[in-house]
Design an enzyme around this catalytic site. Structure first.
Site, short mmCIF file in Angstrom:
data_model
loop_
_atom_site.label_atom_id
_atom_site.label_comp_id
_atom_site.label_asym_id
_atom_site.label_seq_id
_atom_site.Cartn_x
_atom_site.Cartn_y
_atom_site.Cartn_z
N ASP A 133 0.04 -7.55 9.17
CA ASP A 133 -0.35 -6.65 8.07
C ASP A 133 -0.65 -7.42 6.79
O ASP A 133 0.26 -7.95 6.16
CB ASP A 133 0.77 -5.63 7.84
CG ASP A 133 0.47 -4.67 6.72
OD1 ASP A 133 -0.72 -4.50 6.37
OD2 ASP A 133 1.42 -4.10 6.17
N ASP A 320 -6.84 -4.53 3.94
CA ASP A 320 -5.56 -4.17 4.54
C ASP A 320 -5.70 -3.97 6.04
O ASP A 320 -6.26 -2.97 6.49
CB ASP A 320 -5.05 -2.89 3.87
CG ASP A 320 -3.68 -2.48 4.38
OD1 ASP A 320 -3.10 -3.21 5.20
OD2 ASP A 320 -3.19 -1.43 3.95
#
Length: 539
Positions: A133, A320
């Site tokens: 992430d 992201d």
């Protein structure tokens, strides 16, 4: 010749010497069959993402798995600004988050996350599936001491007593997400990423997981690829230690996400460089605008060739990998969803502001009155010299039952600001008043639901427009197939808009979050050495 026995610890037997067979025989075939069987057992016994991850080019490759999304997980996925979270509970700040760093501008959960890989922690290593992430910085996995959370019982748990390289730290930590938080304590152990062993890595053992946050996920934890500056406790991220311990020679990593629904391979994260097989053409590199997020400046968003207006002179964008969605200001998302025929919910307050104040807004703009003071002059907003147009529909809807919003404004203030913006954009295109307000009325109907998603007719996808994002003065178009999510629901397929609302006020906003929908279309390089991000068309 005798086959080397398997050692019982998941290690491959030594390769056997090559033998030239003078002629075929049943004994020869049996021996060859044993060799291939041993090789197959050896490969099968290793975790998927820990097989052949290092190569002669010096790169660390992590294969990604891809989970199938369902309608429940998509509808549960949210991205919210920190200000909205703090304003929850009838406008009062949530005391649980008072200790957060002020520069945390958005929070999320992971219901819609599709891509994850496998790592090992401890000696001998314990396997965990994690999301790689770029929107967070911590490594965390469930702890064996997690006994009061249902979610912990559905995932692999780290057992410190089984690891000979474990070191106790014990400091309490709490990490916030969009639908709650996780809590636990810090520990230290060796972490295996591919064939690389990152020694003495600090990570979080989670003892409390939010029920709605992680109960339905297929992965165990998160491996953050964000910056140390945004980590609670300033814990050093795993990828920092990869370089500092000389496992990689270049301070960069790259993402290739496979959007092919028929492929078992979900994609690949490459540490230390990039793989030319994953992209076509050259990368367009743009500098980072902050030192705590993978954040860049993005220009205008175009529907075919028409400007949506708000980001014409620049908007912030965070890259992201931990979300599937494209999140941005509601005023722009509403225009996009209108253009692609995505059905949201009818907002009567918005339409009532158009009906009551539309003509006055038109006249003010024609007369050249500054747009930012029109709603103040109409009595719908309070005057504040430092005020900027926030277009924060999400927080307004969340507090719509109150007398006013948490910042002392009428709920109609947000709608007024948004309508002024829409009319202003249409005026620049020299549209007639009747056509402008017909369009604005349709936008009111298409306002995306902050708590849900917008549906699209799958059969009309071929007629939908391209949506283009401007980055580094270059256009990055997304086709309808790329910006929509196809979700199998029972015996049918449901198509959803990948654009969802996220309203972050200035000075951090307006803000976009470019998730896996964008990364699936464009191979992305995260270059820490030169503080930049690069994009090229994915192969």
């Amino acid at each position: 010749m005798r086959a080397a026995p398997h050692d019982g610890h998941g290690l491959c037997p030594e390769s056997m010497p090559e033998t030239i067979w003078p002629k075929a025989s049943s004994e020869n075939y049996m021996i060859m069959g044993i060799k291939f069987l041993l090789l197959a057992i050896c490969i099968w016994s290793l975790p998927d993402s820990l097989v052949s991850t290092n190569s002669s080019d010096g790169l660390i490759r992590i294969a990604l798995r891809k989970r199938t999304l369902d309608l429940k997980s998509i509808n549960a996925a949210t991205i919210t600004s920190r200000e909205d979270l703090l304003r929850s509970d009838l406008g009062h700040y949530n005391s649980n988050f008072d200790d957060l760093e002020a520069n945390i501008v958005y929070l999320k959960n992971y219901f819609d996350t599709q891509y994850y890989g496998e790592i090992g922690i401890g000696t001998p290593w314990q396997s965990f599936t994690v999301v790689f992430d770029t929107g967070s910085s911590h490594l965390w996995v469930p702890s064996s001491k997690c006994v009061f959370s249902i979610a912990c019982y559905l995932h692999s748990k780290y057992r410190a007593r089984l690891s000979s390289t474990y070191t106790k730290i014990g400091k309490h930590c709490k990490i916030p997400y969009g639908s709650g938080s996780i809590s636990g304590f810090f520990s230290q152990d060796d972490v295996r990423v591919g064939d690389v062993l990152v020694r003495n890595q600090e990570f979080a053992e989670v003892t409390g997981e939010g029920f709605f946050t992680f109960l339905g996920t297929e992965f165990d934890g998160i491996l953050g690829l964000g910056f140390r500056e945004m980590a609670v406790g300033l814990v050093t991220p795993v990828w920092y230690n990869m370089f500092e311990q000389h496992h990689i020679s270049q301070k960069m990593f790259s993402f290739w996400l496979n959007r092919d629904p028929t492929s078992r391979l979900g994609g690949e994260v490459v540490f230390g460089g990039l793989d030319w097989r994953h992209f076509r053409g050259d990368h367009t590199y743009v500098p980072l605008t902050r030192n705590d997020y993978w954040q860049i400046e993005m220009g205008d968003i175009l529907i075919e060739n028409d400007s949506t207006g708000l980001c014409k002179y620049g908007c912030a964008a965070i890259i992201d990998s931990g979300t599937s969605l494209l999140a941005g200001p509601t005023a722009v998302v509403a225009q996009i969803n209108h253009a692609i025929g995505a059905a949201g919910f009818i907002n009567m307050e918005c339409k009532s502001v158009v009906l009551k104040y539309g003509n006055m807004i038109w006249e003010y703009l024609i007369e050249g009155i500054r747009p930012e003071i029109i709603c103040v002059d109409l009595g719908l907003c309070r005057y504040n010299e430092s005020r900027r147009v926030s277009l924060n529909i999400a927080s307004m809807v969340q507090n719509r039952t109150q007398e006013g919003s948490s910042v002392g404004e009428s709920p109609f203030c947000t709608f007024c600001e948004m309508i002024v913006f829409w009319v202003q954009v249409q005026l620049k295109q020299q549209k007639e008043q009747e056509k402008v307000f017909k369009y604005v009325d349709e936008l009111c109907e298409m306002l995306p639901n902050p708590l849900g998603k917008s549906f699209i007719n799958c059969d009309k996808m071929a007629a939908m427009p391209y949506i283009s994002l401007t980055i580094g003065n270059k256009s990055f178009p997304l086709s309808p197939e790329q910006y929509t999510l196809r979700v199998e629901e029972g015996c049918s397929t449901v198509c959803l808009s990948g654009f969802v609302p996220l309203d972050v006020p200035t000075p951090q906003g307006p803000l976009w979050v470019l998730g896996d929908i964008f990364l699936g279309a464009y191979h992305t390089v995260f270059d820490f050495a030169n503080l930049r991000v690069g994009f090229a068309k994915a192969a």
